[in-house]
Design a protein around this motif. Structure first.
Motif, PDB file in Angstrom:
ATOM      1  N   UNK A 206      -1.666   4.506  -6.112  1.00 41.56           N
ATOM      2  CA  UNK A 206      -2.864   3.816  -5.607  1.00 41.56           C
ATOM      3  C   UNK A 206      -2.884   3.570  -4.100  1.00 41.56           C
ATOM      4  N   UNK A 207      -2.585   4.581  -3.259  1.00 44.20           N
ATOM      5  CA  UNK A 207      -2.697   4.351  -1.809  1.00 44.20           C
ATOM      6  C   UNK A 207      -4.140   4.115  -1.402  1.00 44.20           C
ATOM      7  N   UNK A 208      -4.327   3.201  -0.450  1.00 42.22           N
ATOM      8  CA  UNK A 208      -5.671   2.864   0.024  1.00 42.22           C
ATOM      9  C   UNK A 208      -5.610   2.555   1.509  1.00 42.22           C
ATOM     10  N   UNK A 209      -6.420   3.271   2.302  1.00 41.90           N
ATOM     11  CA  UNK A 209      -6.459   3.083   3.751  1.00 41.90           C
ATOM     12  C   UNK A 209      -7.147   1.772   4.122  1.00 41.90           C
ATOM     13  N   UNK A 216      -1.785   1.299   5.166  1.00 39.65           N
ATOM     14  CA  UNK A 216      -2.007   1.755   3.799  1.00 39.65           C
ATOM     15  C   UNK A 216      -1.513   0.686   2.838  1.00 39.65           C
ATOM     16  N   UNK A 217      -2.366   0.276   1.928  1.00 37.91           N
ATOM     17  CA  UNK A 217      -1.920  -0.542   0.807  1.00 37.91           C
ATOM     18  C   UNK A 217      -1.554   0.407  -0.324  1.00 37.91           C
ATOM     19  N   UNK A 218      -0.550   0.058  -1.103  1.00 36.71           N
ATOM     20  CA  UNK A 218      -0.162   0.876  -2.242  1.00 36.71           C
ATOM     21  C   UNK A 218       0.639   0.027  -3.220  1.00 36.71           C
ATOM     22  N   UNK A 219       0.898   0.619  -4.377  1.00 35.44           N
ATOM     23  CA  UNK A 219       1.686  -0.042  -5.409  1.00 35.44           C
ATOM     24  C   UNK A 219       3.021   0.682  -5.525  1.00 35.44           C
ATOM     25  N   UNK A 229       2.202  -3.514  -1.716  1.00 40.30           N
ATOM     26  CA  UNK A 229       2.653  -3.581  -0.333  1.00 40.30           C
ATOM     27  C   UNK A 229       1.519  -3.145   0.595  1.00 40.30           C
ATOM     28  N   UNK A 230       1.599  -3.585   1.843  1.00 43.76           N
ATOM     29  CA  UNK A 230       0.784  -3.049   2.926  1.00 43.76           C
ATOM     30  C   UNK A 230       1.735  -2.461   3.959  1.00 43.76           C
ATOM     31  N   UNK A 231       1.503  -1.207   4.326  1.00 40.42           N
ATOM     32  CA  UNK A 231       2.423  -0.401   5.119  1.00 40.42           C
ATOM     33  C   UNK A 231       1.759  -0.041   6.440  1.00 40.42           C
ATOM     34  N   UNK A 232       2.390  -0.337   7.556  1.00 42.17           N
ATOM     35  CA  UNK A 232       1.885   0.064   8.865  1.00 42.17           C
ATOM     36  C   UNK A 232       2.260   1.526   9.106  1.00 42.17           C
ATOM     37  N   UNK A 233       1.252   2.372   9.267  1.00 42.48           N
ATOM     38  CA  UNK A 233       1.496   3.807   9.297  1.00 42.48           C
ATOM     39  C   UNK A 233       2.282   4.228  10.527  1.00 42.48           C
ATOM     40  N   UNK A 234       1.995   3.645  11.685  1.00 44.81           N
ATOM     41  CA  UNK A 234       2.651   4.099  12.916  1.00 44.81           C
ATOM     42  C   UNK A 234       4.097   3.639  13.020  1.00 44.81           C
TER      43      UNK A 234
END
Length: 435
Positions: A206-209, A216-219, A229-234
């Motif tokens: 379930x990635x979501x920008x 990206x939020x994902x499970x 989680x929320x993931x900082x892409x850079x």
């Protein structure tokens, strides 16, 4: 696909995604490459010639080919053969010759290696019919950004000739399963230049920008249960947002980026909540005795679409983002899941089970008209491009897992064919701010 949908929709699970016992397949390489295969013919397309860029034979990337593939994939353009042409951005073309070749537009350019190792990329766009210079741009980029420069050229051409923003320099995220490893990837909108954001021996779904394209939020199941989680892409840094008792899944961003809608089972059953994007105490959105999951915000942030079995079978509903009474949206068929809303709010894309096949549908929300736009039978996870003109989705075609893009009428499709791995759950990112 989140765990709640597995519980609610066992037939979907049987068709392709068994997390605990997925088929072992070779892992994708760190820089997974895709081949774009475009099929179909649109009703009205602009014939455009992209002349070979002067100097691109010595360039690591063939700029003209990337630009042409972008434009053709959009469904708005058809290519006119420009092989053998010797032009760059400084030359004024013989428009009579290009009209004879049936081109309505022509792009010319050059790529030059600079002394510092960067590349100077320049181009110009011509309206062949009106014999008019439509302008151009130049970019000085490092080798790794040559594709990005090509996508930005395609964006410029698309906007000049259609009046709408192009999406070629945007990004997509998706998940693969290869062997016993799960990977979250970020790639160009054409599937090329994929970079791994996260790998794990446990499922990632379930990635979501985020609306700004930075997160990206994902499970993740790395805690042996689904948490958000929320993931900082850079930077690669991430934060835990939802880890309540039971299942935490299906994150969806609000348009302002401040809130996530999530599915939680902390109170029993699977229900919709909203939670601050930095974490905190969730607020229950609706009261239901059924299972509610897969939230998706409307572009204006006023509504949340979701899937519920409250009527006895999975259908798509809509509720005010502040909570309240839900109204049913889908009525065709007995099994409709995975809602995605176009940026202009006009279109609803979703997956419907039709005679045992799972097919991508597009509904005009103003009229209720529904069209089935694919000929495949294992479609899942539709996501709109930020200009609302294309959809990306995962499917199975020719016995292989694939990412596909399609125009909303289904007439032009492009397969982004991976080298290996079970490809799933794409999400199309927002427009990118140019540096």
């Amino acid at each position: 696909m989140d765990t709640d949908r597995r519980a609610l929709f066992p037939t979907t699970l049987n068709r392709r995604r068994v997390v605990a016992a997925a088929l072992a397949v070779p892992a994708l390489p760190a820089l997974a490459q895709f081949r774009v295969e475009i099929t179909g013919v649109g009703l009205t397309q602009i014939p455009i010639a992209i002349a070979p860029f002067r100097g691109e034979a010595q360039s690591p990337q063939k700029i003209s080919a990337i630009v042409q593939a972008d434009l053709e994939r959009s469904g708005q353009f058809c290519g006119v053969d420009a092989s053998g042409a010797s032009l760059d951005e400084t030359a004024r073309p013989d428009v009579a010759l290009w009209r004879q070749k049936t081109a309505d537009a022509l792009a010319t350019g050059s790529v030059t290696r600079l002394s510092d190792g960067r590349y100077d990329v320049r181009f110009r766009l011509w309206d062949v019919v009106r014999n008019q210079d439509l302008g151009g741009q130049s970019y000085a980029v490092v080798t790794n950004d040559l594709r990005l420069a090509s996508h930005r050229i395609a964006d410029f051409i698309y906007e000049k000739l259609t009046g709408e923003k192009g999406v070629f320099s945007t990004r997509i995220a998706y998940v693969t399963k290869g062997g016993s490893r799960y990977s979250l990837w970020v790639a160009d909108a054409d599937g090329e230049n994929a970079q791994s954001a996260l790998t794990s021996p446990e499922p990632i779904i379930s990635p979501a920008w985020s609306p700004d394209g930075g997160q990206l939020a994902y499970v993740s199941f790395e805690s042996r249960k689904p948490v958000v989680y929320v993931h900082d892409v850079s930077s690669g840094r991430r934060r835990l947002v939802a880890n309540f008792r039971g299942s935490n899944s299906a994150p969806a961003w609000s348009p302002d980026g401040r809130t996530l809608a999530v599915t939680l089972s902390r109170d029993g059953g699977s229900q919709l909540f909203t939670i601050d994007a930095s974490g905190g105490e969730p607020r229950r959105l609706v009261q239901s005795s059924g299972i509610d999951t897969e939230p998706a915000y409307s572009a204006d942030g006023r509504s949340i679409y979701f899937v519920s079995d409250r009527g006895g079978a999975p259908q798509i509903y809509r509720v005010p983002a502040s909570g309240g009474s839900a109204e049913r949206v889908t009525f065709n068929g007995s099994y409709n899941i995975s809602p995605a809303i176009s940026p202009d709010g006009r279109w609803l894309a979703y997956v419907s089970r039709i005679g045992g096949a799972f097919k991508l549908q597009v509904m005009d929300l103003t009229t209720g008209t529904v069209n089935s736009i694919t000929d495949t039978t294992s479609d899942e996870s539709p996501s709109f491009a930020p200009n609302g003109k294309l959809l990306v989705y995962a499917t199975r075609q020719g016995g292989r897992e694939a990412l596909m893009t399609t125009t909303l009428d289904g007439k032009i499709k492009a397969r982004l064919a991976g080298r290996g791995g079970d490809i799933r759950e794409p999400d199309w990112g927002p427009f990118q701010k140019q540096q």
